[in-house]
Design a protein around this motif. Structure first.
Motif, mmCIF file in Angstrom:
data_model
loop_
_atom_site.group_PDB
_atom_site.id
_atom_site.type_symbol
_atom_site.label_atom_id
_atom_site.label_comp_id
_atom_site.label_asym_id
_atom_site.label_seq_id
_atom_site.Cartn_x
_atom_site.Cartn_y
_atom_site.Cartn_z
ATOM 1 N N GLU A 586 0.966 -1.238 -0.044
ATOM 2 C CA GLU A 586 -0.060 0.154 0.130
ATOM 3 C C GLU A 586 0.742 1.207 0.061
ATOM 4 N N ILE A 587 1.787 1.305 0.717
ATOM 5 C CA ILE A 587 2.702 2.570 0.956
ATOM 6 C C ILE A 587 3.482 2.666 -0.558
ATOM 7 N N ILE A 588 4.084 1.577 -0.802
ATOM 8 C CA ILE A 588 4.793 1.894 -2.374
ATOM 9 C C ILE A 588 3.703 2.553 -3.184
ATOM 10 N N ALA A 589 2.505 2.006 -3.345
ATOM 11 C CA ALA A 589 1.627 2.293 -4.466
ATOM 12 C C ALA A 589 1.143 3.965 -4.039
ATOM 13 N N ARG A 590 0.924 4.174 -2.711
ATOM 14 C CA ARG A 590 0.452 5.410 -2.456
ATOM 15 C C ARG A 590 1.737 6.580 -2.779
ATOM 16 N N GLY A 591 2.730 6.135 -2.572
ATOM 17 C CA GLY A 591 4.067 7.080 -2.534
ATOM 18 C C GLY A 591 4.214 7.377 -4.263
ATOM 19 N N LYS A 592 3.914 6.406 -5.004
ATOM 20 C CA LYS A 592 3.962 6.537 -6.303
ATOM 21 C C LYS A 592 2.864 7.536 -6.740
ATOM 22 N N LYS A 593 1.424 7.117 -6.399
ATOM 23 C CA LYS A 593 0.547 8.025 -6.793
ATOM 24 C C LYS A 593 0.656 9.439 -6.470
ATOM 25 N N ALA A 594 0.969 9.585 -5.346
ATOM 26 C CA ALA A 594 1.414 11.058 -4.534
ATOM 27 C C ALA A 594 2.210 11.783 -5.666
ATOM 28 N N VAL A 595 3.370 11.047 -5.880
ATOM 29 C CA VAL A 595 4.284 11.901 -7.049
ATOM 30 C C VAL A 595 3.712 11.915 -8.227
ATOM 31 N N GLU A 596 2.912 11.208 -8.956
ATOM 32 C CA GLU A 596 2.405 11.289 -10.193
ATOM 33 C C GLU A 596 1.328 12.465 -10.206
ATOM 34 N N ASP A 618 8.165 17.497 -0.977
ATOM 35 C CA ASP A 618 7.680 16.618 0.301
ATOM 36 C C ASP A 618 7.096 15.649 -0.308
ATOM 37 N N MET A 619 6.164 15.476 -1.196
ATOM 38 C CA MET A 619 5.758 14.334 -2.103
ATOM 39 C C MET A 619 6.761 13.418 -2.562
ATOM 40 N N TYR A 620 7.693 13.915 -3.017
ATOM 41 C CA TYR A 620 8.804 12.898 -3.265
ATOM 42 C C TYR A 620 9.554 12.352 -2.098
ATOM 43 N N CYS A 621 9.517 13.219 -0.987
ATOM 44 C CA CYS A 621 10.087 12.702 0.198
ATOM 45 C C CYS A 621 9.200 11.505 0.612
ATOM 46 N N TYR A 622 7.981 11.832 0.653
ATOM 47 C CA TYR A 622 6.913 10.686 1.106
ATOM 48 C C TYR A 622 7.278 9.316 0.408
ATOM 49 N N ASN A 623 7.454 9.550 -0.844
ATOM 50 C CA ASN A 623 7.685 8.352 -1.581
ATOM 51 C C ASN A 623 8.859 7.574 -1.538
ATOM 52 N N ALA A 624 10.015 8.327 -1.435
ATOM 53 C CA ALA A 624 11.208 7.856 -0.833
ATOM 54 C C ALA A 624 11.192 6.996 0.649
#
Length: 903
Positions: A586-596, A618-624
């Motif tokens: 879930e967190i991998i998918a949500r990080g990707k969607k936030a960046v997109e 910050d969205m890139y930080c969340y994804n990383a």
């Protein structure tokens, strides 16, 4: 030719003037009517309403009691006190453009009616042609807090001890900043403001009986009187209840020094002179600021559960408030809010309610974090118990240690949390902390090209979301998406479609930190800085780092920890609820969607581009961060499988996952190294996870990178060692602890050896011990006396020493419990927070024993412990190296220790 040209020019100018004049709307006038002797809240509402009208092009006049002829009138009324005035703070707006009436159920309601009409005028740029609108808040109290506290401790002072001075808090004296902040609270319909401090009284009042207790000089005291009185008035005219918070039992440093006391000592009982000083301080404060409420924290600085907290509240605090009111000749009561933190609040309230009527209770919503909108378990039981007492229960969204420093603005998550406050907890009040950097008010952690950003500017959406749903949580989700998309579109100068992309980024990222902490974390407290990552040791053996059970049994959906998941996988048992595997995906998918989503919005942003770029980062930080945790959790599951399989191949499968995790952490370092000054605003010894953060160290991601690189290198080496037994041929160093040279009078000693009795009043004897402890001499205590009075040992030592204290691993009240930083700010003052050797001694008929160490400087020292049975296993030189491991000695089984794999 020249005359014709001049004539054409004149005609052109004349036509231009006619056209320009025709485009100017006729002058619009409106009159605002108020009643005589109205409250200052009406004046404030009229001020905001006038500003909106003038911005829309109206000329505004004002009259008292009588409408103006020939122009529209806006009349502002308040229902009489003897009438059925309806719900507090409610209002109605009725009428057409010619005559509009705002009627408040009370003064605050009239204020909110003015603000509502002003909002509509700002949105439509004119008065509404017709309006018939009624509204009122769902939550009784809706507030925010400002911490009059700092990231670091002041020299010679303890936690929360910060006098109100221009040197400590220059912003406290900035009226322009206060006005901006209070305006924002009013705009969001917030009606309470909490100031948090350990002992504010010595900065604000002087006592006839204790003149020496004041902590500030005369000039500063006068400044404090002026600004505090002004602040109370400014709050009141905006319909905001100012509430001063303090902790018990803390006294001022001059008072402590004069009376040879400590400013705070969790384990001391109520001392008459401290009770008298505190009661008179509260009385003087109430007498001076009768419209200011009080927020009481009984726990932390005094032992929180027992008769003392009830006595302190009912025999010191409430009498102090009553003394102040009596001196004023007043019978109305300012609010007193009792925090449930580290105290038996239901019992305290049982005895307090007959004594005082204007009482509220408060408890932390998700501890010191934001983890779930599906709370359950014992923490939910406590909140429901408080809600049923008969007063208002306030939900405190506290510290947010898992969110800082990145931006947070998930309207969906926030709305569901407020609904849970109503539906699951039965609460009817909200008190929110700043979204990040509580200890560093008024600034955020952002590094904006060397400049600081104000929290009220950066985190506008945080305050607006919580306030909106505290007013009304039962709003249609589809409408809310449109609303927030519009708000974000307006902020960034774009259309609502792009605003929705930005909202999507906020809401995708908004699930990441809550999921990570509730499924992989150690604690919901601010001793863990979640955004700095976690050690593999902490993921595979969390119980060795003071695992806080409420995080798993209350503050998330029903589900499994990493260790539970791995055990069920090995045993082929069915899984329950939210699992680590689900969260990883879930967190991998949500990080990707936030960046997109944020990337899709980026090209269309026309306004406030610098802030948008910080949001995008910050969205890139969340994804990383999401990927870093996800792959590290995958590695942890392979390591936990090794616990059962003893197959080194499982460790080899963990290795590439750990390498990928480190790659993402390195990305996080790159994203933050110029954009943030720190990850956590509390920069003291209380921070423990992932690594200790004493003296503002280990607060940036780049500081942690070598730690994680070494962790990976150690793991590789230990895998090789397991594959090559000959590499272990060299024997490890054998540690033998020896007694330090100390003087202890009148206390019997015993040797740590098989068959030795550990207490003077029981036959419990040692069956086995960790080899490092063999030969030390413990202090033989009386277990009955420990349970009744606690433990106090005084000794003299020429060199610094460590005292080895054995805590029984059992939650029964008969046993002394290790202090937790979640509810005791002094829990690591002596380096005692973490267990060193776990399951270190096996004693007949007693639970296993974990060894903690207390460090003392040279001199005459006193170890003071709270009530409960424990062991004093010896005193060793401070230089002695005490290993950190699980000795596996228990009558109740053992948890396999895997920490060595990463050392």
């Amino acid at each position: 030719m020249r005359k014709r040209t001049s004539l054409c020019a004149i005609l052109f100018i004349f036509c231009f003037v006619l056209i320009a004049t025709a485009s100017v709307p006729p002058a619009r006038k409106v009159n605002i009517v108020t009643y005589p002797n109205h409250h200052t809240r009406i004046d404030y509402g009229v001020q905001k309403l006038t500003g909106a009208l003038k911005k829309a092009g109206y000329t505004v006049t004002r009259s008292t009691g009588k409408a103006a002829n020939g122009i529209p009138n806006i009349a502002i009324n308040v229902k009489g006190e003897n009438k059925n005035s309806g719900k507090k703070e409610g209002f109605s707006i009725t009428g057409a453009i010619k005559n509009i009436t705002i009627t408040g159920n009370d003064n605050s309601g009239a204020l909110y009616g003015c603000l509502e009409l002003a909002d509509r005028i700002n949105a439509q740029h004119k008065l509404p042609a017709y309006i018939n609108f009624t509204d009122q808040p769902e939550m009784v109290l809706r507030g925010a807090c400002v911490g009059v506290q700092k990231p670091a401790l002041l020299p010679g002072r303890g936690t929360y001890e910060y006098p109100y001075t221009p040197e400590n808090f220059p912003w406290f004296y900035d009226k322009a900043l206060w006005s901006r902040y209070l305006d924002s609270l009013a705009e969001n319909r917030m009606n309470s403001l909490y100031l948090w401090n350990g002992h504010p009284f010595a900065s604000l009042v002087k006592l006839k009986d204790y003149p020496y207790a004041v902590e500030v000089d005369d000039a500063t005291f006068k400044k404090n009187e002026e600004i505090y009185g002004w602040l109370a008035e400014e709050c009141d005219k905006r319909g905001i209840w100012l509430i001063q918070g303090f902790y018990n039992i803390i006294v001022s440093k001059p008072f402590a020094e004069r009376n040879h006391l400590k400013t705070q000592d969790r384990n001391r009982h109520i001392v008459p002179i401290i009770a008298d000083y505190t009661q008179k301080s509260i009385a003087a404060f109430v007498q001076k600021y009768p419209n200011v409420g009080l927020l009481i924290t009984l726990g932390e600085a005094m032992e929180g559960v027992g008769q003392d907290d009830t006595d302190w509240f009912t025999k010191t605090i409430i009498p102090g408030v009553k003394d102040g009111l009596k001196a004023l000749g007043r019978t109305d009561e300012p609010p007193i809010v009792l925090r449930a933190h580290d105290s038996d609040a239901p019992t305290v309230m049982k005895y307090a309610k007959p004594l005082y009527s204007n009482l509220y209770t408060m408890a932390k919503y998700n501890g010191e974090a934001l983890t779930t909108y599906t709370p359950h378990g014992p923490w939910a039981d406590l909140h429901r118990t408080l809600s049923k007492i008969g007063t208002v229960q306030i939900e405190n969204v506290h510290i947010l240690a898992n969110l800082e420093p990145f931006r947070y603005g998930s309207a969906d998550f926030v709305q569901k949390c407020v609904l849970a406050m109503h539906n699951t907890y039965g609460a009817n009040g909200l008190h929110i902390y700043p979204q990040a950097s509580y200890w560093d008010w008024p600034y955020t952690a952002d590094n904006a090209n060397g400049k600081r950003i104000l929290q009220i500017d950066r985190d506008w959406i945080w305050y607006k979301e919580w306030a909106r749903y505290a007013w009304n949580a039962h709003r249609d989700r589809a409408d809310e998406v449109k609303y927030w998309s519009g708000e974000l579109a307006a902020k960034y100068g774009t259309n609502s479609g792009v605003g929705k992309d930005i909202l999507d980024a906020y809401e995708q990222s908004g699930e990441i930190s809550p999921m990570i902490l509730r499924r992989f974390g150690i604690t919901d407290g601010n001793r863990q800085t979640m955004t700095l990552g976690m050690l593999m040791q902490q993921l595979v053996n969390p119980e060795k780092f003071g695992l806080f059970s409420l995080l798993y049994n209350s503050e998330g959906p029903m589900g499994e920890m990493l260790s539970e998941y791995a055990e069920k996988e090995w045993k082929h048992q069915p899984h329950v609820g939210e699992t680590p595997g689900m969260v990883i995906n879930e967190i991998i998918a949500r990080g990707k969607k936030a960046v997109e989503a944020i990337d899709q919005a980026s090209p269309q942003v026309k306004r406030d581009k610098a802030e948008f770029e910080r949001l995008k980062n910050d969205m890139y930080c969340y994804n990383a961060m999401a990927n870093c945790y996800a792959y590290k959790a995958k590695a942890a599951l392979w390591v936990l499988r090794y616990k059962y399989s003893d197959d080194v191949k499982d460790l080899e499968k963990a290795l590439p996952e750990l390498e990928i995790s480190l790659k993402y952490f390195d990305e996080l370092v790159m994203l933050t190294k110029t954009s943030y000054l720190y990850a956590n605003s509390m920069q003291t010894r209380q921070r423990k996870i992932p690594v200790p953060g004493t003296d503002a160290k280990m607060k940036e991601w780049i500081e942690l990178l070598p730690v994680y690189q070494k962790e990976l290198a150690n793991f590789k080496r230990n895998i090789d060692s397991l594959k090559s037994p000959q590499a272990n041929a060299k024997k490890t160093e054998k540690i033998v602890l020896t007694d330090a040279d100390v003087t202890i009078n009148d206390l019997p000693r015993y040797k740590i050896a098989t068959g030795e009795k550990v207490y003077t009043d029981s036959a419990n004897a040692i069956k086995n011990m960790a080899p490092e402890l063999a030969g030390l001499h413990g202090i033989q205590l009386n277990a009955t006396k420990q349970r009744k009075d606690g433990t106090t040992i005084t000794f003299t030592n020429a060199k610094p020493v460590k005292v080895l204290v054995g805590y029984f691993v059992n939650k029964d009240n008969a046993y002394l419990q290790p202090s937790l930083l979640e509810n005791d700010a002094s829990a690591n003052d002596y380096g005692q927070a973490d267990a060193k050797i776990t399951s270190a001694i096996q004693i007949s008929a007693l639970p296993p024993v974990n060894v903690h160490t207390y460090t003392f400087k040279a001199g005459t020292n006193t170890l003071s412990l709270a009530k409960g049975q424990c062991l004093i296993l010896g005193i060793v030189d401070d230089t002695a190296r005490i290993p950190v491991y699980d000795a596996g000695l228990s009558n109740e089984g053992n948890i396999k220790d895997l920490r060595w794999l990463f050392n």
